[in-house]
Design a protein around this motif. Structure first.
Motif, PDB file in Angstrom:
ATOM      1  N   LEU A  17       0.815  -1.215   0.000  1.00 49.85           N
ATOM      2  CA  LEU A  17       0.000   0.000   0.000  1.00 49.85           C
ATOM      3  C   LEU A  17       0.849   1.267   0.000  1.00 49.85           C
ATOM      4  CD1 LEU A  17      -2.769  -1.044   2.569  1.00 49.85           C
ATOM      5  CD2 LEU A  17      -3.068  -0.701   0.103  1.00 49.85           C
ATOM      6  N   LEU A  18       1.975   1.215   0.720  1.00 46.74           N
ATOM      7  CA  LEU A  18       2.793   2.414   0.879  1.00 46.74           C
ATOM      8  C   LEU A  18       3.950   2.497  -0.110  1.00 46.74           C
ATOM      9  CD1 LEU A  18       2.988   2.555   4.790  1.00 46.74           C
ATOM     10  CD2 LEU A  18       1.429   3.788   3.264  1.00 46.74           C
ATOM     11  N   PHE A  19       3.998   1.565  -1.069  1.00 44.90           N
ATOM     12  CA  PHE A  19       5.107   1.576  -2.026  1.00 44.90           C
ATOM     13  C   PHE A  19       5.231   2.904  -2.770  1.00 44.90           C
ATOM     14  CE2 PHE A  19       6.893   0.851  -6.261  1.00 44.90           C
ATOM     15  CZ  PHE A  19       8.154   0.405  -5.902  1.00 44.90           C
ATOM     16  N   PRO A  20       4.133   3.508  -3.271  1.00 47.44           N
ATOM     17  CA  PRO A  20       4.277   4.809  -3.941  1.00 47.44           C
ATOM     18  C   PRO A  20       4.856   5.889  -3.025  1.00 47.44           C
ATOM     19  CG  PRO A  20       2.150   3.828  -4.451  1.00 47.44           C
ATOM     20  CD  PRO A  20       2.751   3.005  -3.337  1.00 47.44           C
ATOM     21  N   LEU A  21       4.414   5.909  -1.755  1.00 47.93           N
ATOM     22  CA  LEU A  21       4.938   6.876  -0.790  1.00 47.93           C
ATOM     23  C   LEU A  21       6.428   6.637  -0.542  1.00 47.93           C
ATOM     24  CD1 LEU A  21       4.640   9.114   1.356  1.00 47.93           C
ATOM     25  CD2 LEU A  21       3.908   7.328   2.967  1.00 47.93           C
ATOM     26  N   MET A  22       6.810   5.374  -0.362  1.00 47.87           N
ATOM     27  CA  MET A  22       8.211   5.054  -0.105  1.00 47.87           C
ATOM     28  C   MET A  22       9.085   5.400  -1.313  1.00 47.87           C
ATOM     29  SD  MET A  22       7.688   1.462   1.981  1.00 47.87           S
ATOM     30  CE  MET A  22       9.431   1.178   2.263  1.00 47.87           C
ATOM     31  N   LEU A  23       8.551   5.193  -2.500  1.00 45.87           N
ATOM     32  CA  LEU A  23       9.284   5.554  -3.720  1.00 45.87           C
ATOM     33  C   LEU A  23       9.493   7.064  -3.785  1.00 45.87           C
ATOM     34  CD1 LEU A  23      10.525   4.356  -6.308  1.00 45.87           C
ATOM     35  CD2 LEU A  23       8.320   4.737  -7.433  1.00 45.87           C
ATOM     36  N   GLY A  24       8.471   7.816  -3.393  1.00 45.66           N
ATOM     37  CA  GLY A  24       8.590   9.273  -3.371  1.00 45.66           C
ATOM     38  C   GLY A  24       9.612   9.749  -2.356  1.00 45.66           C
ATOM     39  N   ILE A  25       9.604   9.128  -1.157  1.00 37.94           N
ATOM     40  CA  ILE A  25      10.583   9.496  -0.128  1.00 37.94           C
ATOM     41  C   ILE A  25      11.995   9.153  -0.597  1.00 37.94           C
ATOM     42  CG2 ILE A  25      11.384   8.991   2.219  1.00 37.94           C
ATOM     43  CD1 ILE A  25       8.419   8.499   2.943  1.00 37.94           C
ATOM     44  N   TRP A  26      12.154   7.987  -1.217  1.00 37.57           N
ATOM     45  CA  TRP A  26      13.456   7.590  -1.764  1.00 37.57           C
ATOM     46  C   TRP A  26      13.968   8.649  -2.739  1.00 37.57           C
ATOM     47  CZ3 TRP A  26      15.044   6.557  -6.788  1.00 37.57           C
ATOM     48  CH2 TRP A  26      16.293   5.933  -6.920  1.00 37.57           C
ATOM     49  N   LEU A  53      19.654  -3.533   9.934  1.00 38.10           N
ATOM     50  CA  LEU A  53      18.468  -2.681   9.936  1.00 38.10           C
ATOM     51  C   LEU A  53      18.523  -1.736   8.737  1.00 38.10           C
ATOM     52  CD1 LEU A  53      16.611  -1.022  12.730  1.00 38.10           C
ATOM     53  CD2 LEU A  53      17.807   0.561  11.233  1.00 38.10           C
ATOM     54  N   ILE A  54      17.354  -1.457   8.151  1.00 36.36           N
ATOM     55  CA  ILE A  54      17.267  -0.537   7.012  1.00 36.36           C
ATOM     56  C   ILE A  54      16.277   0.578   7.310  1.00 36.36           C
ATOM     57  CG2 ILE A  54      15.626  -2.117   5.895  1.00 36.36           C
ATOM     58  CD1 ILE A  54      16.505  -0.978   3.201  1.00 36.36           C
ATOM     59  N   LYS A  55      16.708   1.818   7.064  1.00 35.09           N
ATOM     60  CA  LYS A  55      15.859   3.003   7.234  1.00 35.09           C
ATOM     61  C   LYS A  55      16.151   3.961   6.084  1.00 35.09           C
ATOM     62  CE  LYS A  55      15.710   4.836  11.374  1.00 35.09           C
ATOM     63  NZ  LYS A  55      16.119   5.408  12.699  1.00 35.09           N
ATOM     64  N   GLU A  90      11.224   5.285   9.199  1.00 35.60           N
ATOM     65  CA  GLU A  90      11.171   3.917   9.711  1.00 35.60           C
ATOM     66  C   GLU A  90      10.482   2.942   8.742  1.00 35.60           C
ATOM     67  OE1 GLU A  90      12.599   3.359  12.591  1.00 35.60           O
ATOM     68  OE2 GLU A  90      12.568   5.266  13.669  1.00 35.60           O
ATOM     69  N   LEU A  91       9.825   3.442   7.710  1.00 39.32           N
ATOM     70  CA  LEU A  91       9.023   2.569   6.839  1.00 39.32           C
ATOM     71  C   LEU A  91       9.806   1.397   6.235  1.00 39.32           C
ATOM     72  CD1 LEU A  91       6.684   5.073   4.954  1.00 39.32           C
ATOM     73  CD2 LEU A  91       6.117   3.533   6.843  1.00 39.32           C
ATOM     74  N   PRO A  92      11.068   1.565   5.818  1.00 43.88           N
ATOM     75  CA  PRO A  92      11.793   0.408   5.266  1.00 43.88           C
ATOM     76  C   PRO A  92      11.978  -0.740   6.255  1.00 43.88           C
ATOM     77  CG  PRO A  92      12.844   2.441   4.567  1.00 43.88           C
ATOM     78  CD  PRO A  92      11.825   2.817   5.603  1.00 43.88           C
ATOM     79  N   GLU A  93      11.820  -0.472   7.547  1.00 47.64           N
ATOM     80  CA  GLU A  93      11.952  -1.539   8.542  1.00 47.64           C
ATOM     81  C   GLU A  93      10.849  -2.584   8.408  1.00 47.64           C
ATOM     82  OE1 GLU A  93      12.558  -0.003  12.557  1.00 47.64           O
ATOM     83  OE2 GLU A  93      13.626   1.699  11.688  1.00 47.64           O
ATOM     84  N   LEU A  94       9.802  -2.257   7.663  1.00 47.18           N
ATOM     85  CA  LEU A  94       8.765  -3.260   7.387  1.00 47.18           C
ATOM     86  C   LEU A  94       9.377  -4.470   6.677  1.00 47.18           C
ATOM     87  CD1 LEU A  94       5.915  -0.866   6.204  1.00 47.18           C
ATOM     88  CD2 LEU A  94       5.893  -2.278   8.290  1.00 47.18           C
ATOM     89  N   ILE A 132       9.404  -2.004  15.473  1.00 48.00           N
ATOM     90  CA  ILE A 132       9.352  -0.678  14.857  1.00 48.00           C
ATOM     91  C   ILE A 132       8.831   0.332  15.868  1.00 48.00           C
ATOM     92  CG2 ILE A 132       8.231   0.710  13.061  1.00 48.00           C
ATOM     93  CD1 ILE A 132       8.311  -1.685  11.232  1.00 48.00           C
ATOM     94  N   THR A 133       7.878  -0.101  16.681  1.00 48.15           N
ATOM     95  CA  THR A 133       7.394   0.705  17.791  1.00 48.15           C
ATOM     96  C   THR A 133       7.365  -0.172  19.033  1.00 48.15           C
ATOM     97  OG1 THR A 133       5.628   2.182  18.554  1.00 48.15           O
ATOM     98  CG2 THR A 133       4.949   0.177  17.381  1.00 48.15           C
TER      99      THR A 133
END
Length: 197
Positions: A17-26, A53-55, A90-94, A132-133
Motif C-alpha cells: 500500500l505504501l510503495f508509492p509513498l516510499m518511492l517518493g521518499i526515496w 536494519l534498514i531506514k 522507519e518505513l523500510p523496517e517493514l 518498529i514501535t
C-alpha cells in the motif's frame, strides 16, 4: 504464532500500500541528501543476534576539516527532521519485519556497542524481537531517560500479548500524529547510552 502472523500480514500489506509513498521518499532523499537513500546498520535482534536494519537516511554526510563525521545536530537537515518527526524514515523496517528480524511491536533496536553496557535486567530486552514501535515509544520515546526506557522495555517483555501489541500500534498512530517525544533533552534524537554508572 499469532504475533508472527500479525507481523507478516500487516508488514506485507503496508509494503504494498505504501510503495508509492516510499518511492517518493526515496526520490526526495536522493535529491536532497544524495546517495545512498537508505541507511543500513547492524543492530542486535532476538537474543542479541545481529541483523542489518534498514531506514531512510536522514542525516547529511558532513565532516570537519580532519575528515571526522560531524555530530548529528550539525548534520540534521529539514527533510531529515521531517522524516524523523513523522516516523516515515522507519518505513523500510517493514522489510526487516517481513524477514523475521523484527516485529511490529517490541523494544526498539539500539546499537551493537551498547550490548556490554547493559546490566542483567536491561539485557532482557533482547528476549523478544525488536520492534518498529514499542511500549517505551508510546510512553515518552526519546524524551525518556535511558533508565526509564529500559524499565519500559523489560515491562513489555514480561507482559507482551497480542492485545497489548494492538493497543501499542493504535497508540503509536496517535503519538506520530502529535509528534511527541521525538528528541531527547539537548539532542536531536537521544543522547548515547554510556552505561549505568
Amino acid at each position: 504464532m499469532a504475533k508472527r502472523c500479525l507481523d507478516v500480514l500487516v508488514a506485507a500489506s503496508l509494503l504494498v500500500l505504501l510503495f508509492p509513498l516510499m518511492l517518493g521518499i526515496w526520490g526526495l532523499v536522493r535529491l536532497r541528501l544524495g546517495k545512498p537513500a537508505f541507511f543500513f546498520q547492524w543492530r542486535p535482534g532476538l537474543h542479541g543476534r545481529p541483523y542489518r536494519l534498514i531506514k531512510f537516511r536522514t542525516l547529511a554526510q558532513r565532516c570537519d576539516e580532519q575528515g571526522r563525521t560531524l555530530p548529528d545536530e550539525q548534520r540534521m537537515t529539514t527533510l531529515g527532521g521531517w522524516l524523523r518527526a513523522s516516523s516515515l524514515d522507519e518505513l523500510p523496517e517493514l522489510w526487516n519485519v517481513l524477514k523475521g528480524e523484527m516485529s511490529l511491536v517490541g523494544p526498539r533496536p539500539l546499537l551493537m556497542e551498547y550490548l556490554p553496557l547493559y546490566d542483567r535486567d536491561q539485557a532482557r530486552r533482547h528476549e523478544v524481537r525488536p520492534g518498529i514501535t514499542g511500549w517505551a515509544q508510546v510512553n515518552g520515546r526519546n524524551a525518556l531517560s535511558w533508565r526509564e526506557r529500559f524499565q519500559l522495555d523489560v515491562w513489555y517483555v514480561d507482559h507482551h500479548s497480542l492485545a497489548l501489541d494492538i493497543r501499542i500500534l493504535a497508540m503509536t498512530v496517535v503519538k506520530v500524529l502529535r509528534r511527541e517525544g521525538i528528541s531527547g533533552q539537548g539532542s536531536v534524537t537521544m543522547k548515547p547510552f554510556r552505561g549505568n554508572e
